[in-house]
Design a protein around this motif. Structure first.
Motif, PDB file in Angstrom:
ATOM      1  N   GLY A   5     128.200  93.670 100.315  1.00 47.03           N
ATOM      2  CA  GLY A   5     128.908  92.872  99.323  1.00 47.03           C
ATOM      3  C   GLY A   5     128.911  91.392  99.653  1.00 47.03           C
ATOM      4  O   GLY A   5     128.859  90.547  98.758  1.00 47.03           O
ATOM      5  N   ALA A   6     128.959  91.069 100.921  1.00 47.16           N
ATOM      6  CA  ALA A   6     128.960  89.662 101.339  1.00 47.16           C
ATOM      7  C   ALA A   6     127.593  89.024 101.146  1.00 47.16           C
ATOM      8  O   ALA A   6     127.473  87.805 101.054  1.00 47.16           O
ATOM      9  N   GLY A   7     126.556  89.857 101.095  1.00 47.31           N
ATOM     10  CA  GLY A   7     125.209  89.349 100.857  1.00 47.31           C
ATOM     11  C   GLY A   7     124.608  88.558 102.003  1.00 47.31           C
ATOM     12  O   GLY A   7     123.642  87.837 101.813  1.00 47.31           O
ATOM     13  N   CYS A   8     125.163  88.683 103.190  1.00 43.45           N
ATOM     14  CA  CYS A   8     124.679  87.850 104.294  1.00 43.45           C
ATOM     15  C   CYS A   8     123.916  88.629 105.365  1.00 43.45           C
ATOM     16  O   CYS A   8     123.478  88.041 106.343  1.00 43.45           O
ATOM     17  N   VAL A   9     123.756  89.928 105.210  1.00 43.14           N
ATOM     18  CA  VAL A   9     123.005  90.709 106.179  1.00 43.14           C
ATOM     19  C   VAL A   9     122.066  91.665 105.456  1.00 43.14           C
ATOM     20  O   VAL A   9     122.315  92.061 104.317  1.00 43.14           O
ATOM     21  N   GLU A  10     121.018  92.010 106.141  1.00 47.00           N
ATOM     22  CA  GLU A  10     120.101  93.013 105.619  1.00 47.00           C
ATOM     23  C   GLU A  10     120.484  94.366 106.208  1.00 47.00           C
ATOM     24  O   GLU A  10     120.791  94.462 107.392  1.00 47.00           O
TER      25      GLU A  10
END
Length: 142
Positions: free
Chosen positions: A5-10
């Motif tokens: 949800g944060a979109g900062c990790v794969e």
């Protein structure tokens, strides 16, 4: 889910049961790489494109199974940096908690250790046979 949800990790896969993939039969290998991808994608609703070999062990059949399962790339625990020969065995430089910042910078500049990885690579075929034998023995006991 929070990370997605944060979109900062794969989100990548590391297999289903963290087995030594290079010791498995073709069917077991396929199940390990496909099932983990499916569970992650179904549960998180994001594509899973990257794979990391459990324990760093891989072989040509393992790399082919990962490729055939529609991953885009795969990492190994190479304990060194090097130019990726292809995207199915990208080495990572392992940084331990005991590594001082100067050592990390030195390893990045130099590419990391050379002699130990070469020795390990030379011993891999024999070590794989030992691990396969051990895995078969354990499965007979269970």
């Amino acid at each position: 889910r929070d990370c997605v949800g944060a979109g900062c990790v794969e989100i990548g896969s590391h297999s289903h049961t963290h087995s030594h993939l290079d010791t498995l039969s073709v069917g077991e290998l396929h199940a390990e790489v496909v099932h983990s991808k499916m569970l992650l994608e179904d549960g998180l609703h994001v594509p899973v494109r990257s794979f990391c070999y459990p324990h760093g062990y891989h072989s040509r059949p393992v790399r082919e199974a990962v490729r055939d399962a529609a991953y885009d790339n795969a990492c190994e625990v190479g304990r060194r940096l090097r130019t990726a020969q292809h995207r199915w065995n990208i080495s990572r430089l392992a940084v331990e908690p005991t590594h001082a910042p100067k050592r990390v910078l030195s390893d990045v500049r130099s590419g990391g250790p050379v002699i130990v990885p070469r020795a390990k690579r030379a011993l891999q075929p024999a070590w794989r046979r030992v691990r396969r034998h051990s895995a078969r023995k354990r499965s007979r006991v269970l």
